[in-house]
Design a protein around this motif. Structure first.
Motif, PDB file in Angstrom:
ATOM      1  N   UNK A  13       0.795  -1.216   0.000  1.00  0.00           N
ATOM      2  CA  UNK A  13       0.000   0.000   0.000  1.00  0.00           C
ATOM      3  C   UNK A  13       0.827   1.265   0.000  1.00  0.00           C
ATOM      4  N   UNK A  14       2.055   1.193   0.504  1.00  0.00           N
ATOM      5  CA  UNK A  14       2.924   2.366   0.496  1.00  0.00           C
ATOM      6  C   UNK A  14       3.304   2.754  -0.935  1.00  0.00           C
ATOM      7  N   UNK A  15       3.697   1.778  -1.730  1.00  0.00           N
ATOM      8  CA  UNK A  15       4.053   2.102  -3.122  1.00  0.00           C
ATOM      9  C   UNK A  15       2.816   2.517  -3.911  1.00  0.00           C
ATOM     10  N   UNK A  16       1.660   1.925  -3.600  1.00  0.00           N
ATOM     11  CA  UNK A  16       0.418   2.319  -4.268  1.00  0.00           C
ATOM     12  C   UNK A  16       0.104   3.791  -4.014  1.00  0.00           C
ATOM     13  N   UNK A  17       0.139   4.221  -2.755  1.00  0.00           N
ATOM     14  CA  UNK A  17      -0.222   5.610  -2.460  1.00  0.00           C
ATOM     15  C   UNK A  17       0.818   6.575  -3.026  1.00  0.00           C
ATOM     16  N   UNK A  18       2.064   6.175  -3.071  1.00  0.00           N
ATOM     17  CA  UNK A  18       3.084   7.052  -3.670  1.00  0.00           C
ATOM     18  C   UNK A  18       2.807   7.258  -5.163  1.00  0.00           C
ATOM     19  N   UNK A  19       2.374   6.197  -5.838  1.00  0.00           N
ATOM     20  CA  UNK A  19       2.011   6.319  -7.262  1.00  0.00           C
ATOM     21  C   UNK A  19       0.801   7.234  -7.427  1.00  0.00           C
ATOM     22  N   UNK A  20      -0.190   7.066  -6.564  1.00  0.00           N
ATOM     23  CA  UNK A  20      -1.389   7.910  -6.637  1.00  0.00           C
ATOM     24  C   UNK A  20      -1.022   9.369  -6.389  1.00  0.00           C
ATOM     25  N   UNK A  21      -0.234   9.629  -5.355  1.00  0.00           N
ATOM     26  CA  UNK A  21       0.139  11.007  -5.023  1.00  0.00           C
ATOM     27  C   UNK A  21       1.017  11.655  -6.090  1.00  0.00           C
ATOM     28  N   UNK A  22       1.676  10.856  -6.920  1.00  0.00           N
ATOM     29  CA  UNK A  22       2.489  11.393  -8.009  1.00  0.00           C
ATOM     30  C   UNK A  22       1.636  11.861  -9.188  1.00  0.00           C
ATOM     31  N   UNK A  28      -6.519  12.364 -10.048  1.00  0.00           N
ATOM     32  CA  UNK A  28      -6.778  11.685  -8.789  1.00  0.00           C
ATOM     33  C   UNK A  28      -5.666  11.785  -7.766  1.00  0.00           C
ATOM     34  N   UNK A  29      -4.652  12.573  -8.023  1.00  0.00           N
ATOM     35  CA  UNK A  29      -3.513  12.666  -7.122  1.00  0.00           C
ATOM     36  C   UNK A  29      -3.824  13.223  -5.743  1.00  0.00           C
ATOM     37  N   UNK A  30      -4.946  13.911  -5.625  1.00  0.00           N
ATOM     38  CA  UNK A  30      -5.324  14.507  -4.335  1.00  0.00           C
ATOM     39  C   UNK A  30      -6.491  13.764  -3.671  1.00  0.00           C
ATOM     40  N   UNK A  31      -6.845  12.613  -4.186  1.00  0.00           N
ATOM     41  CA  UNK A  31      -7.983  11.841  -3.669  1.00  0.00           C
ATOM     42  C   UNK A  31      -7.781  11.501  -2.185  1.00  0.00           C
ATOM     43  N   UNK A  32      -8.836  11.595  -1.369  1.00  0.00           N
ATOM     44  CA  UNK A  32      -8.709  11.150   0.023  1.00  0.00           C
ATOM     45  C   UNK A  32      -8.386   9.654   0.052  1.00  0.00           C
ATOM     46  N   UNK A  33      -7.491   9.259   0.946  1.00  0.00           N
ATOM     47  CA  UNK A  33      -7.053   7.870   0.986  1.00  0.00           C
ATOM     48  C   UNK A  33      -6.904   7.394   2.430  1.00  0.00           C
TER      49      UNK A  33
END
Length: 81
Positions: A13-22, A28-33
């Motif tokens: 999940x750490x690598x997933x959220x880093x990809x999303x935040x990039x 979708x980079x600012x989506x609540x997670x």
């Protein structure tokens, strides 16, 4: 709204959220997670928030509590039960 476990096969999940935040905010980079995880130590919370999650929720979590968390993050009032 992204709700993700930290421990997943193939990618954590750490690598997933880093990809999303990039991503750009329009993608979708600012989506609540929310990190929904069995890792409940204080250092796990710090790791989740530092990686880019909006909230860290340790398992087991009450379904009503999870509903309130999601509603708050997406800006909607929680439905009464």
């Amino acid at each position: 709204m992204l709700l993700s476990d930290i421990e997943m096969p193939g990618e954590d999940g750490y690598s997933l959220i880093r990809k999303v935040r990039a991503l750009d905010s329009s993608e979708g980079g600012k989506i609540p997670a929310v990190a929904l995880t069995a890792y409940g130590r204080p250092e796990d919370r710090v790791s989740s928030l530092s990686a880019g999650y909006s909230m860290h929720v340790p398992k087991p979590v009450d379904p009503v509590e999870l509903g309130v968390i999601v509603a708050n993050l997406v800006g909607r009032p929680a439905e009464p039960r």
